[in-house]
Write a protein that holds these residues in place. Structure first.
Motif, mmCIF file in Angstrom:
data_model
loop_
_atom_site.group_PDB
_atom_site.id
_atom_site.type_symbol
_atom_site.label_atom_id
_atom_site.label_comp_id
_atom_site.label_asym_id
_atom_site.label_seq_id
_atom_site.Cartn_x
_atom_site.Cartn_y
_atom_site.Cartn_z
ATOM 1 N N PHE A 124 -13.047 4.775 -1.332
ATOM 2 C CA PHE A 124 -13.315 5.105 0.072
ATOM 3 C C PHE A 124 -12.007 5.333 0.825
ATOM 4 O O PHE A 124 -11.877 6.305 1.592
ATOM 5 C CB PHE A 124 -14.117 3.978 0.720
ATOM 6 C CG PHE A 124 -14.324 4.144 2.198
ATOM 7 C CD1 PHE A 124 -15.159 5.137 2.689
ATOM 8 C CD2 PHE A 124 -13.685 3.305 3.099
ATOM 9 C CE1 PHE A 124 -15.344 5.309 4.064
ATOM 10 C CE2 PHE A 124 -13.867 3.456 4.464
ATOM 11 C CZ PHE A 124 -14.701 4.458 4.945
ATOM 12 N N VAL A 125 -11.036 4.455 0.618
ATOM 13 C CA VAL A 125 -9.742 4.591 1.293
ATOM 14 C C VAL A 125 -9.048 5.876 0.844
ATOM 15 O O VAL A 125 -8.543 6.652 1.677
ATOM 16 C CB VAL A 125 -8.852 3.363 1.012
ATOM 17 C CG1 VAL A 125 -7.436 3.589 1.552
ATOM 18 C CG2 VAL A 125 -9.462 2.107 1.638
ATOM 19 N N GLN A 126 -9.020 6.124 -0.454
ATOM 20 C CA GLN A 126 -8.357 7.323 -0.969
ATOM 21 C C GLN A 126 -8.993 8.606 -0.429
ATOM 22 O O GLN A 126 -8.287 9.577 -0.131
ATOM 23 C CB GLN A 126 -8.412 7.325 -2.501
ATOM 24 C CG GLN A 126 -7.542 6.256 -3.149
ATOM 25 C CD GLN A 126 -7.731 6.191 -4.657
ATOM 26 O OE1 GLN A 126 -8.810 6.467 -5.174
ATOM 27 N NE2 GLN A 126 -6.669 5.817 -5.363
ATOM 28 N N ASN A 127 -10.306 8.601 -0.276
ATOM 29 C CA ASN A 127 -11.012 9.789 0.205
ATOM 30 C C ASN A 127 -10.737 10.087 1.675
ATOM 31 O O ASN A 127 -11.075 11.177 2.158
ATOM 32 C CB ASN A 127 -12.522 9.627 0.001
ATOM 33 C CG ASN A 127 -12.922 9.730 -1.466
ATOM 34 O OD1 ASN A 127 -12.178 10.264 -2.286
ATOM 35 N ND2 ASN A 127 -14.098 9.213 -1.790
ATOM 36 N N SER B 207 -10.438 7.894 10.168
ATOM 37 C CA SER B 207 -11.238 6.715 10.507
ATOM 38 C C SER B 207 -12.327 6.428 9.478
ATOM 39 O O SER B 207 -12.769 5.288 9.340
ATOM 40 C CB SER B 207 -11.887 6.908 11.884
ATOM 41 O OG SER B 207 -12.794 7.998 11.859
ATOM 42 N N GLY B 208 -12.775 7.461 8.776
ATOM 43 C CA GLY B 208 -13.809 7.262 7.754
ATOM 44 C C GLY B 208 -15.221 7.433 8.260
ATOM 45 O O GLY B 208 -16.168 7.402 7.475
ATOM 46 N N ASP B 209 -15.386 7.615 9.571
ATOM 47 C CA ASP B 209 -16.728 7.744 10.148
ATOM 48 C C ASP B 209 -17.032 9.178 10.591
ATOM 49 O O ASP B 209 -17.954 9.416 11.368
ATOM 50 C CB ASP B 209 -16.906 6.785 11.318
ATOM 51 C CG ASP B 209 -15.887 7.026 12.432
ATOM 52 O OD1 ASP B 209 -15.077 7.978 12.315
ATOM 53 O OD2 ASP B 209 -15.907 6.263 13.408
ATOM 54 N N LEU C 11 -3.431 1.906 5.053
ATOM 55 C CA LEU C 11 -2.416 1.284 4.194
ATOM 56 C C LEU C 11 -2.639 -0.218 4.059
ATOM 57 O O LEU C 11 -2.356 -0.796 3.003
ATOM 58 C CB LEU C 11 -1.019 1.566 4.744
ATOM 59 C CG LEU C 11 -0.511 2.995 4.540
ATOM 60 C CD1 LEU C 11 0.844 3.184 5.202
ATOM 61 C CD2 LEU C 11 -0.419 3.330 3.050
ATOM 62 N N LEU C 12 -3.152 -0.859 5.114
ATOM 63 C CA LEU C 12 -3.462 -2.283 5.016
ATOM 64 C C LEU C 12 -4.571 -2.521 3.993
ATOM 65 O O LEU C 12 -4.480 -3.433 3.160
ATOM 66 C CB LEU C 12 -3.891 -2.832 6.375
ATOM 67 C CG LEU C 12 -4.319 -4.307 6.417
ATOM 68 C CD1 LEU C 12 -3.177 -5.221 5.970
ATOM 69 C CD2 LEU C 12 -4.795 -4.689 7.822
ATOM 70 N N ALA C 13 -5.614 -1.694 4.034
ATOM 71 C CA ALA C 13 -6.699 -1.823 3.055
ATOM 72 C C ALA C 13 -6.184 -1.590 1.647
ATOM 73 O O ALA C 13 -6.478 -2.366 0.718
ATOM 74 C CB ALA C 13 -7.812 -0.826 3.379
ATOM 75 N N LEU C 14 -5.402 -0.532 1.473
ATOM 76 C CA LEU C 14 -4.858 -0.213 0.156
ATOM 77 C C LEU C 14 -3.956 -1.334 -0.342
ATOM 78 O O LEU C 14 -4.048 -1.763 -1.497
ATOM 79 C CB LEU C 14 -4.078 1.103 0.238
ATOM 80 C CG LEU C 14 -3.451 1.624 -1.058
ATOM 81 C CD1 LEU C 14 -4.510 1.819 -2.126
ATOM 82 C CD2 LEU C 14 -2.704 2.926 -0.785
ATOM 83 N N GLY D 204 0.818 -1.207 0.000
ATOM 84 C CA GLY D 204 0.000 0.000 0.000
ATOM 85 C C GLY D 204 0.852 1.257 0.000
ATOM 86 O O GLY D 204 0.539 2.235 -0.697
ATOM 87 N N PHE D 205 1.951 1.232 0.755
ATOM 88 C CA PHE D 205 2.849 2.375 0.816
ATOM 89 C C PHE D 205 3.568 2.575 -0.513
ATOM 90 O O PHE D 205 3.675 3.705 -1.010
ATOM 91 C CB PHE D 205 3.871 2.159 1.943
ATOM 92 C CG PHE D 205 4.871 3.267 2.092
ATOM 93 C CD1 PHE D 205 4.533 4.427 2.775
ATOM 94 C CD2 PHE D 205 6.150 3.146 1.567
ATOM 95 C CE1 PHE D 205 5.457 5.466 2.919
ATOM 96 C CE2 PHE D 205 7.079 4.167 1.713
ATOM 97 C CZ PHE D 205 6.732 5.336 2.388
#
Length: 285
Positions: A244-247, A256-258, A272-275, A22-23
């Motif tokens: 979603f991750v990029q945003n 956190s996204g929330d 980074l884990l999701a990406l 991801g990095f």
């Protein structure tokens, strides 16, 4: 499909590999922003800090793995001093002790492995308030990180998980832990995997509970990682999850996204884990 060689790699090293993926996919400017953020989160004692700015083993685990993935070796000399200072700390809870075990597995590779009994006591006695499937997940990670024959643990874990019955509406992260643990010890996990997929939010990521409408980075990361490790085809949901991750990237960190705008190590780790999970999946690895 996972290769046999991948199955033999400790899970924590697979997690670091995904974070590194991801990095690496990010452009150099963003990489440098993340490294600068990591440096800003290291306390003068060498530990990485929580949201209050205090050195904390739980956050230090995230900081350590992120530093390894980003190649920030200059952060690790002071970090080792901090870890050595925590060895005799008698006030550590189960989560902090487990973080210390996982840190030492990579930081001090000559570190003596802990017995299965001591790890079991750490998780199930000291961590008696932790949900059972997450206990087994933590214990699986810890045993998996040790240089030992794991067959005895997997034998008893299979028995425990086989008779384990779900109670109530589990959060996505616990459902992911249960799915992963069953797969890891060799039990059927199709129903658990299907339940995990149900947390997906169209045009977003994964949500914490069924009753919640919006997704978050933590749930998205752990769900994607476990689905990836249990050979679920992510292609249909990957574009929305990626967006979603990029945003939720913000000046060297992931949010956190929330709706919480706090920048911290935990959500940067999950971002980074999701990406990295999405990148690995798109490469067919």
């Amino acid at each position: 499909m996972q290769t046999n060689s991948n199955k033999d790699i400790p899970v924590y090293l697979q997690i670091i590999k995904y974070i590194k993926s991801g990095f690496t996919v990010l452009d150099e400017t963003i990489q440098q922003e993340i490294i600068a953020f990591l440096k800003s989160q290291q306390h003068k004692s060498g530990g990485f800090t929580d949201r209050a700015g205090n050195p904390d083993l739980y956050y230090s685990l995230f900081g350590f793995w992120l530093s390894l993935a980003a190649g920030s070796q200059n952060l690790l000399e002071k970090f080792e001093l901090y870890i050595n200072s925590q060895k005799e700390n008698q006030s550590l809870g189960a989560i902090e002790q487990m973080a210390l075990v996982l840190i030492n597995a990579e930081l001090l590779k000559t570190h003596k492995s802990q017995s299965l009994l001591s790890l079991f006591t750490m998780v199930f006695i000291k961590g008696r308030k932790i949900e059972i499937s997450y206990k087994i997940f933590l214990l699986t990670l810890a045993v998996d990180s040790q240089n030992r024959n794991k067959s005895v643990y997997y034998f008893f874990a299979r028995i425990g998980l086989y008779f384990y019955k779900l109670h109530g509406n589990l959060p996505c992260s616990i459902q992911a832990a249960l799915t992963f643990a069953k797969q890891k010890v060799g039990l059927k996990f199709t129903k658990e995997q299907e339940k995990l997929v149900s947390y997906y939010v169209k045009e977003g990521g994964f949500k914490t509970f069924d009753s919640i409408l919006s997704s978050d980075i933590l749930s998205t990361a752990v769900a994607l990682f476990v689905l990836r490790k249990t050979d679920y085809d992510l292609r249909l949901i990957a574009p929305d999850c990626l967006e979603f991750v990029q945003n939720n990237y913000n000046s060297g960190a992931f949010l956190s996204g929330d709706g919480d705008k706090t920048r911290d190590l935990e959500y940067t780790f999950y971002g980074l884990l999701a990406l990295g999970t999405l990148v690995e999946d798109s490469n067919g690895k």
